[in-house]
Design an enzyme around this catalytic site. Structure first.
Site, short mmCIF file in Angstrom:
data_model
loop_
_atom_site.label_atom_id
_atom_site.label_comp_id
_atom_site.label_asym_id
_atom_site.label_seq_id
_atom_site.Cartn_x
_atom_site.Cartn_y
_atom_site.Cartn_z
N SER A 7 18.08 -4.26 -2.93
CA SER A 7 17.26 -3.21 -2.32
C SER A 7 16.39 -3.82 -1.22
O SER A 7 15.51 -4.65 -1.49
CB SER A 7 16.37 -2.55 -3.36
OG SER A 7 15.37 -1.81 -2.70
N HIS A 32 21.28 -1.60 -0.51
CA HIS A 32 20.65 -0.42 -1.11
C HIS A 32 19.41 -0.07 -0.29
O HIS A 32 18.48 -0.89 -0.18
CB HIS A 32 20.29 -0.70 -2.57
CG HIS A 32 19.70 0.48 -3.28
ND1 HIS A 32 20.48 1.49 -3.84
CD2 HIS A 32 18.42 0.83 -3.53
CE1 HIS A 32 19.70 2.40 -4.38
NE2 HIS A 32 18.44 2.03 -4.22
N ASP A 34 16.29 2.45 0.43
CA ASP A 34 15.43 3.42 -0.25
C ASP A 34 14.59 4.22 0.72
O ASP A 34 13.69 3.69 1.36
CB ASP A 34 14.50 2.67 -1.21
CG ASP A 34 15.25 2.12 -2.41
OD1 ASP A 34 15.85 2.92 -3.13
OD2 ASP A 34 15.21 0.89 -2.61
N MET A 36 11.90 7.16 1.27
CA MET A 36 10.83 7.86 0.52
C MET A 36 10.00 8.70 1.48
O MET A 36 9.65 8.23 2.56
CB MET A 36 9.93 6.85 -0.17
CG MET A 36 10.68 5.89 -1.06
SD MET A 36 9.55 4.74 -1.84
CE MET A 36 10.71 3.70 -2.73
N HIS A 65 19.63 5.76 -0.77
CA HIS A 65 19.01 6.45 -1.90
C HIS A 65 17.86 7.31 -1.38
O HIS A 65 16.81 6.79 -1.00
CB HIS A 65 18.51 5.38 -2.89
CG HIS A 65 17.78 5.92 -4.08
ND1 HIS A 65 17.05 5.11 -4.93
CD2 HIS A 65 17.65 7.18 -4.57
CE1 HIS A 65 16.52 5.85 -5.89
NE2 HIS A 65 16.86 7.11 -5.69
N MET A 67 14.89 9.52 -1.79
CA MET A 67 13.83 10.01 -2.68
C MET A 67 12.99 10.97 -1.87
O MET A 67 11.83 10.69 -1.54
CB MET A 67 13.02 8.82 -3.21
CG MET A 67 13.76 8.05 -4.28
SD MET A 67 13.11 6.39 -4.51
CE MET A 67 14.05 5.54 -3.26
N MET A 136 17.77 6.04 -12.68
CA MET A 136 16.51 5.34 -12.40
C MET A 136 16.01 4.71 -13.70
O MET A 136 15.81 5.41 -14.70
CB MET A 136 15.45 6.28 -11.85
CG MET A 136 15.74 6.86 -10.48
SD MET A 136 16.08 5.62 -9.21
CE MET A 136 14.62 4.58 -9.29
N GLY A 141 9.68 5.10 -6.52
CA GLY A 141 8.57 5.03 -5.57
C GLY A 141 8.19 3.62 -5.18
O GLY A 141 7.71 3.40 -4.08
N PHE A 142 8.41 2.69 -6.09
CA PHE A 142 7.95 1.33 -5.82
C PHE A 142 8.93 0.29 -6.41
O PHE A 142 9.52 0.54 -7.46
CB PHE A 142 6.57 1.09 -6.44
CG PHE A 142 5.55 2.09 -5.98
CD1 PHE A 142 4.86 1.90 -4.78
CD2 PHE A 142 5.32 3.25 -6.70
CE1 PHE A 142 3.95 2.84 -4.33
CE2 PHE A 142 4.40 4.21 -6.26
CZ PHE A 142 3.70 4.00 -5.07
N GLY A 143 9.03 -0.83 -5.73
CA GLY A 143 9.76 -1.95 -6.28
C GLY A 143 8.89 -2.71 -7.26
O GLY A 143 7.69 -2.45 -7.38
N GLY A 144 9.49 -3.61 -7.99
CA GLY A 144 8.73 -4.53 -8.84
C GLY A 144 8.19 -3.97 -10.13
O GLY A 144 7.27 -4.54 -10.72
N ASP A 174 18.99 1.43 -11.18
CA ASP A 174 18.02 1.16 -10.13
C ASP A 174 16.61 1.03 -10.71
O ASP A 174 16.02 2.01 -11.16
CB ASP A 174 18.07 2.29 -9.10
CG ASP A 174 17.24 2.00 -7.86
OD1 ASP A 174 16.68 0.89 -7.77
OD2 ASP A 174 17.16 2.89 -7.00
N GLY A 175 16.09 -0.20 -10.65
CA GLY A 175 14.70 -0.45 -11.03
C GLY A 175 14.56 -1.45 -12.16
O GLY A 175 15.10 -1.27 -13.24
N GLY A 176 13.87 -2.54 -11.85
CA GLY A 176 13.53 -3.51 -12.89
C GLY A 176 14.69 -4.34 -13.40
O GLY A 176 14.60 -4.91 -14.49
N GLY A 196 15.79 -5.43 -6.29
CA GLY A 196 14.87 -5.63 -5.18
C GLY A 196 14.12 -6.93 -5.36
O GLY A 196 14.48 -7.97 -4.79
C1 DX5 Z 1 12.41 2.38 -6.53
C2 DX5 Z 1 13.61 2.11 -5.67
C3 DX5 Z 1 14.33 0.87 -6.05
C4 DX5 Z 1 13.50 -0.38 -5.91
C5 DX5 Z 1 14.03 -1.39 -6.86
O1 DX5 Z 1 11.95 3.63 -6.34
O2 DX5 Z 1 14.55 3.18 -5.77
O3 DX5 Z 1 15.57 0.74 -5.37
O4 DX5 Z 1 13.50 -0.89 -4.62
O5 DX5 Z 1 13.22 -2.50 -6.84
P1 DX5 Z 1 13.11 -3.52 -8.08
O6 DX5 Z 1 14.50 -4.06 -8.30
O7 DX5 Z 1 12.16 -4.54 -7.62
O8 DX5 Z 1 12.66 -2.73 -9.28
ZN ZN Z 2 16.66 2.86 -5.00
#
Ligand code: DX5
Ligand code: ZN
Length: 216
Positions: A7, A32, A34, A36, A65, A67, A136, A141-144, A174-176, A196
């Site tokens: 991502s 990927h 994202d 938003m 993706h 959002m 999801m 909304g956020f990475g990490g 997607d996520g974590g 990500g």
């Molecule tokens: C979150 C995004 C993800 C995000 C994943 O809303 O859709 O794609 O960037 O980031 P990580 O892998 O750090 O959770």
């Molecule tokens: Zn995503």
């Protein structure tokens, strides 16, 4: 072997050229991307303009993706920008079937993303029409953020349904996603891993991508 979709949200935006080159030379399968809107999710990222740059920077699949609310207003702009796969959120689409028809008519593959609280069974009447389900595993909304463990059950349930119906639908998580939990996610039935922070905050991103890729 899962497909790996780093991502770019976690990339260094002052250094995108180098990050794209790193990805292009790595075992990553997809970009990927994202998008938003600050309405569907409490964050704003980027839109078609940046995706056009990524399109020029790579021959890999651009997995976009969305959002955003009212994705039908922007589907054509993302197609023109170079998206190969366009994923909309179930929760943002009152007329999801129409959204899917639009995406396919524009020549892109169609994906549907589900928030963590949305049951996979809500997709049972549209699974035959789509190419990908993005589950999801964090609130978008956020990475990490940390992986929500219940996602593993959702993957298993969805995989079973796809197999029972003999469909060709990919499951993307997607996520974590981390090097520690990736095996359990793949074992549950995931086909595509988005990553990500795990990739871009790694000391050796190329090596980390390869490690994710070699999970089996
Ligand atoms: C979150 C995004 C993800 C995000 C994943 O809303 O859709 O794609 O960037 O980031 P990580 O892998 O750090 O959770
Ligand atoms: Zn995503």
């Amino acid at each position: 072997m899962p497909l790996i979709a780093p991502s770019l949200l976690s990339a260094n935006f002052l250094n995108l050229d180098a990050d794209c080159k790193m990805l292009n030379e790595s075992a990553a399968d997809w970009y990927h991307l994202d998008v938003m809107d600050g309405r569907f999710v409490p964050n704003i990222s980027f839109g078609p303009m940046l995706i056009e740059f990524f399109r020029k920077a790579t021959t890999k699949v651009c997995d976009v993706h969305l959002m955003i609310e009212e994705p039908e207003k922007y589907a054509e702009a993302f197609q023109k920008a170079g998206a190969d796969i366009l994923t909309v959120h179930y929760e943002a689409c009152t007329h999801l079937h129409r959204n899917i028809q639009q995406i396919k008519a524009l020549g892109m593959k169609a994906g549907v993303a589900l928030n963590p609280h949305t049951p996979v069974s809500l997709l049972y009447d549209i699974l035959q029409d789509i190419d990908l389900v993005c589950l999801m595993s964090v609130n978008p909304g956020f990475g990490g953020q940390a992986f929500i463990p219940h996602t593993l059950q959702k993957i298993q349930e969805l995989k079973l349904r796809i197999q029972e119906k003999g469909l060709n639908v990919m499951i993307e998580i997607d996520g974590g996603v981390t090097l520690q939990n990736a095996k359990s996610i793949v074992d549950a039935g995931a086909d595509v891993l988005v990553a990500g922070n795990t990739v871009f905050k790694s000391q050796h991103p190329t090596e980390t991508i390869l490690q994710l890729k070699n999970i089996q």
